[in-house]
Design a protein around this motif. Structure first.
Motif, mmCIF file in Angstrom:
data_model
loop_
_atom_site.group_PDB
_atom_site.id
_atom_site.type_symbol
_atom_site.label_atom_id
_atom_site.label_comp_id
_atom_site.label_asym_id
_atom_site.label_seq_id
_atom_site.Cartn_x
_atom_site.Cartn_y
_atom_site.Cartn_z
ATOM 1 N N ALA A 221 2.246 1.678 -3.483
ATOM 2 C CA ALA A 221 1.191 2.130 -4.391
ATOM 3 C C ALA A 221 0.926 3.619 -4.210
ATOM 4 C CB ALA A 221 -0.087 1.330 -4.157
ATOM 5 N N GLN A 222 0.897 4.088 -2.981
ATOM 6 C CA GLN A 222 0.665 5.517 -2.731
ATOM 7 C C GLN A 222 1.834 6.352 -3.238
ATOM 8 O OE1 GLN A 222 -2.375 6.760 -1.620
ATOM 9 N NE2 GLN A 222 -1.384 8.530 -2.527
ATOM 10 N N VAL B 75 1.436 6.626 -7.200
ATOM 11 C CA VAL B 75 0.403 7.505 -7.765
ATOM 12 C C VAL B 75 0.634 8.969 -7.437
ATOM 13 C CG1 VAL B 75 -1.343 5.698 -7.850
ATOM 14 C CG2 VAL B 75 -1.260 7.227 -5.877
ATOM 15 N N ASP C 70 -5.211 -0.990 -5.421
ATOM 16 C CA ASP C 70 -4.292 -2.066 -5.103
ATOM 17 C C ASP C 70 -4.549 -3.257 -6.011
ATOM 18 O OD1 ASP C 70 -4.359 -4.583 -3.780
ATOM 19 O OD2 ASP C 70 -4.947 -3.690 -1.881
ATOM 20 N N GLU D 167 0.826 -1.208 0.000
ATOM 21 C CA GLU D 167 0.000 0.000 0.000
ATOM 22 C C GLU D 167 0.866 1.266 0.000
ATOM 23 O OE1 GLU D 167 -2.098 -3.465 1.540
ATOM 24 O OE2 GLU D 167 -0.281 -2.479 2.280
ATOM 25 N N TYR D 168 1.968 1.223 0.709
ATOM 26 C CA TYR D 168 2.878 2.373 0.760
ATOM 27 C C TYR D 168 3.504 2.602 -0.617
ATOM 28 C CZ TYR D 168 6.701 5.414 2.150
ATOM 29 O OH TYR D 168 7.570 6.473 2.244
ATOM 30 N N SER E 159 1.025 12.325 -4.479
ATOM 31 C CA SER E 159 0.210 12.904 -3.417
ATOM 32 C C SER E 159 -1.113 13.414 -3.962
ATOM 33 C CB SER E 159 0.969 14.046 -2.729
ATOM 34 O OG SER E 159 1.187 15.084 -3.654
ATOM 35 N N ARG F 131 -3.730 11.672 -4.589
ATOM 36 C CA ARG F 131 -4.445 10.689 -5.399
ATOM 37 C C ARG F 131 -4.596 9.409 -4.590
ATOM 38 N NH1 ARG F 131 -1.220 13.172 -9.620
ATOM 39 N NH2 ARG F 131 -2.642 14.074 -11.132
ATOM 40 N N VAL F 132 -5.597 8.644 -4.941
ATOM 41 C CA VAL F 132 -5.849 7.382 -4.250
ATOM 42 C C VAL F 132 -5.309 6.239 -5.099
ATOM 43 C CG1 VAL F 132 -7.639 5.852 -3.336
ATOM 44 C CG2 VAL F 132 -7.898 8.333 -3.160
ATOM 45 N N ALA F 133 -4.555 5.365 -4.464
ATOM 46 C CA ALA F 133 -3.961 4.217 -5.167
ATOM 47 C C ALA F 133 -4.947 3.055 -5.183
ATOM 48 C CB ALA F 133 -2.686 3.784 -4.475
#
Length: 186
Positions: free
Chosen positions: A172-173, A176, A184, A169-170, A178, A180-182
């Motif tokens: 992915a974030q 993409v 998964d 998750e880290y 700041s 924005r929503v990643a």
């Protein structure tokens, strides 16, 4: 994220390769870079180009056997070792798929002539993302990707690859950017 040797890199390319062949079949494949593959490892970039050529040739041969027009998807490698002549050839006859390093992508995004061939980028594949999220090289790539967003006609999709990233998750974030929503990939 998948174990080394499981085919994650080719899987990341397949959607883009399919799109490129469909555009070519329709006569709509223009010159310009559509896919950018970024690896922090120069040697990996060279291997990826070689490993990508075989499936591209195979798909083109099958298309020809099916009676489709001859289709050639071009690739190019742009690293710190790329000669001046090879860099000029990339500008003169842009590949559809560019394989590069974070630093070379930065140079292309900031140079006027190469920015023009990056306008059609639809997909950015960042390999070995775990090696980039922990240092200033990764911060520099994040800024380069943000600049690329502004160069492109439409914001490219970003795909991150790693055999060892944790937590996913880290990564992915980070990929993409700041604000924005990643999504998964599980």
């Amino acid at each position: 994220s998948a174990p080394t040797g499981s085919g994650k890199t080719l899987a990341a390319f397949l959607v883009s390769i399919d799109r490129l062949f469909k555009l070519a079949e329709q006569g709509a494949l223009d010159d310009g870079i559509h896919v950018v593959y970024v690896s922090p490892l120069k040697a990996l970039s060279s291997d990826i180009r070689l490993n990508l050529e075989e499936p591209l040739v195979g798909i083109a041969e099958v298309a020809k056997e099916m009676g489709l027009p001859e289709i050639r998807i071009r690739t190019a490698l742009r690293t710190g070792d790329t000669t001046q002549y090879e860099r000029q050839q990339i500008i003169k006859d842009p590949p559809h798929i560019l394989i590069t390093t974070p630093e070379s992508l930065y140079l292309m995004v900031t140079a006027e002539r190469s920015r023009a061939i990056l306008r059609n980028v639809r997909t950015v594949i960042v390999d070995e993302i775990h090696a980039l999220i922990r240092d200033k090289r990764g911060s520099h790539l994040a800024l380069t990707l943000a600049r690329l967003d502004h160069v492109c006609e439409a914001r490219p999709a970003r795909v991150g690859l790693s055999a060892t990233v944790n937590p996913i998750e880290y990564a992915a974030q980070f990929l993409v950017g700041s604000g924005r929503v990643a999504m998964d990939g599980k």
